[in-house]
Design a protein around this motif. Sequence first.
Motif, PDB file in Angstrom:
ATOM      1  N   ARG B  56       0.886  -1.167   0.000  1.00  0.00           N
ATOM      2  CA  ARG B  56       0.000   0.000   0.000  1.00  0.00           C
ATOM      3  C   ARG B  56       0.921   1.213   0.000  1.00  0.00           C
ATOM      4  O   ARG B  56       1.997   1.162   0.596  1.00  0.00           O
ATOM      5  CB  ARG B  56      -0.860   0.073   1.274  1.00  0.00           C
ATOM      6  N   GLY B  98      -6.667   8.216   9.757  1.00  0.00           N
ATOM      7  CA  GLY B  98      -7.244   7.882   8.465  1.00  0.00           C
ATOM      8  C   GLY B  98      -6.297   7.127   7.564  1.00  0.00           C
ATOM      9  O   GLY B  98      -5.201   6.712   7.961  1.00  0.00           O
ATOM     10  N   ALA B  99      -6.749   6.928   6.328  1.00  0.00           N
ATOM     11  CA  ALA B  99      -5.960   6.204   5.330  1.00  0.00           C
ATOM     12  C   ALA B  99      -6.303   6.776   3.962  1.00  0.00           C
ATOM     13  O   ALA B  99      -7.342   7.415   3.791  1.00  0.00           O
ATOM     14  CB  ALA B  99      -6.293   4.712   5.376  1.00  0.00           C
ATOM     15  N   LEU B 101      -7.013   5.898   0.055  1.00  0.00           N
ATOM     16  CA  LEU B 101      -7.438   4.799  -0.808  1.00  0.00           C
ATOM     17  C   LEU B 101      -7.375   5.231  -2.265  1.00  0.00           C
ATOM     18  O   LEU B 101      -7.239   6.410  -2.580  1.00  0.00           O
ATOM     19  CB  LEU B 101      -8.881   4.425  -0.459  1.00  0.00           C
ATOM     20  N   ARG B 102      -7.524   4.226  -3.131  1.00  0.00           N
ATOM     21  CA  ARG B 102      -7.532   4.475  -4.571  1.00  0.00           C
ATOM     22  C   ARG B 102      -8.605   5.514  -4.941  1.00  0.00           C
ATOM     23  O   ARG B 102      -9.708   5.486  -4.415  1.00  0.00           O
ATOM     24  CB  ARG B 102      -7.839   3.148  -5.281  1.00  0.00           C
ATOM     25  N   ASN B 103      -8.246   6.421  -5.851  1.00  0.00           N
ATOM     26  CA  ASN B 103      -9.198   7.438  -6.314  1.00  0.00           C
ATOM     27  C   ASN B 103     -10.495   6.777  -6.778  1.00  0.00           C
ATOM     28  O   ASN B 103     -10.467   5.728  -7.431  1.00  0.00           O
ATOM     29  CB  ASN B 103      -8.636   8.228  -7.497  1.00  0.00           C
ATOM     30  N   VAL B 104     -11.597   7.434  -6.510  1.00  0.00           N
ATOM     31  CA  VAL B 104     -12.881   6.885  -6.913  1.00  0.00           C
ATOM     32  C   VAL B 104     -12.992   6.817  -8.440  1.00  0.00           C
ATOM     33  O   VAL B 104     -13.682   5.962  -8.985  1.00  0.00           O
ATOM     34  CB  VAL B 104     -14.027   7.714  -6.280  1.00  0.00           C
ATOM     35  N   ARG B 142      -7.831   9.245  -1.971  1.00  0.00           N
ATOM     36  CA  ARG B 142      -9.165   9.273  -1.349  1.00  0.00           C
ATOM     37  C   ARG B 142      -9.020   9.061   0.147  1.00  0.00           C
ATOM     38  O   ARG B 142      -8.934   7.928   0.614  1.00  0.00           O
ATOM     39  CB  ARG B 142     -10.061   8.201  -1.981  1.00  0.00           C
ATOM     40  N   TYR B 144      -9.911   8.592   3.879  1.00  0.00           N
ATOM     41  CA  TYR B 144     -11.038   7.949   4.543  1.00  0.00           C
ATOM     42  C   TYR B 144     -10.759   7.840   6.030  1.00  0.00           C
ATOM     43  O   TYR B 144      -9.624   7.542   6.438  1.00  0.00           O
ATOM     44  CB  TYR B 144     -11.265   6.537   3.966  1.00  0.00           C
TER      45      TYR B 144
END
Lengths: 70, 236
Positions: B56, B98-99, B101-104, B142, B144
Amino acid sequence: MLIRPKAGILDPQGLAVERALPALGFGGVREVHVGRLIELEVADVAQLPQMCEQLLANPLIEDYEIIAPA
Amino acid sequence: MRFGVISFPGSCDDLDAKLAAGRVGEAEIVPHTQTDLRGFDSIIVPGGFSYGDYLRPGAIARFAPVMESVSAFAREGGLVLGICNGFQVLCEARLLPGALLRNVNGHFTCRQVTLELCNGGTPFTRCCPPLLSLPAKHAFGRWYAPAQTLAEMRERGQIVFRYAPGENFNGSIDDVAGVCSAEGNVLGLMPHLEHAVDQLMGSTHGLSVLQSMRLSVEGARLRIGGVDVEGKAAGA
């Protein structure tokens, strides 16, 4: 170890695959999620959960499942 | 004011961050193997693809020798700024909540974005304008956090930057573009402030973050945008 995106967190990779399959004529596909498979040999299987918590998965966004061969 | 800019294998915005910080103070590259951070007033964790983004983004960099020192530096109240991959590293290191994440949209996206300043009271933002134009370029942006964490962070003013309406291309929850630690001395954001420090780059808004940091550290009188700004000593 199987690492999966946590339920409820949007998984754009899964969505992309879900949209791609009908384009090839495969209908009725739902709930596609893409995760990771990590294979390893380990001396002490008791350490596996900690390995997952600390590095292999991010518990905030991912669930992990440990599968030991019989 | 002396900035240290961490360089991991795979960092690619370290030199630009050094050049940008060099416009505001002294700046030096700190190799990932270095563990002595004495003499630095602030640390920048730059953008790039540390350790190939394997597993990651930020997950491996978190264990680089220098990161234990960065954590200690942050615990002692030192200013730590993470930009893009640096933000991802700081989240993985649990220095920020938070973390990422892959772009929506599923893509690596490179575009100029407008950010709203949501907390101008942090050591990183006291010189920032209400709207900042900065370039963003990432595939995993992203941000989250679980609902309860987010609610607590909003309460404490930890949401520092949001994407302006219509600008949130990566799908971050609550349009969050940048967050700070509960203590306020660690900041992470996805857009690249180091790439907005000269008129030639289309925006100089990135300088305002670096100038805020200098002001916070030095407690000096700085002249910013034609206005004298009174600083406070760090921690005051």
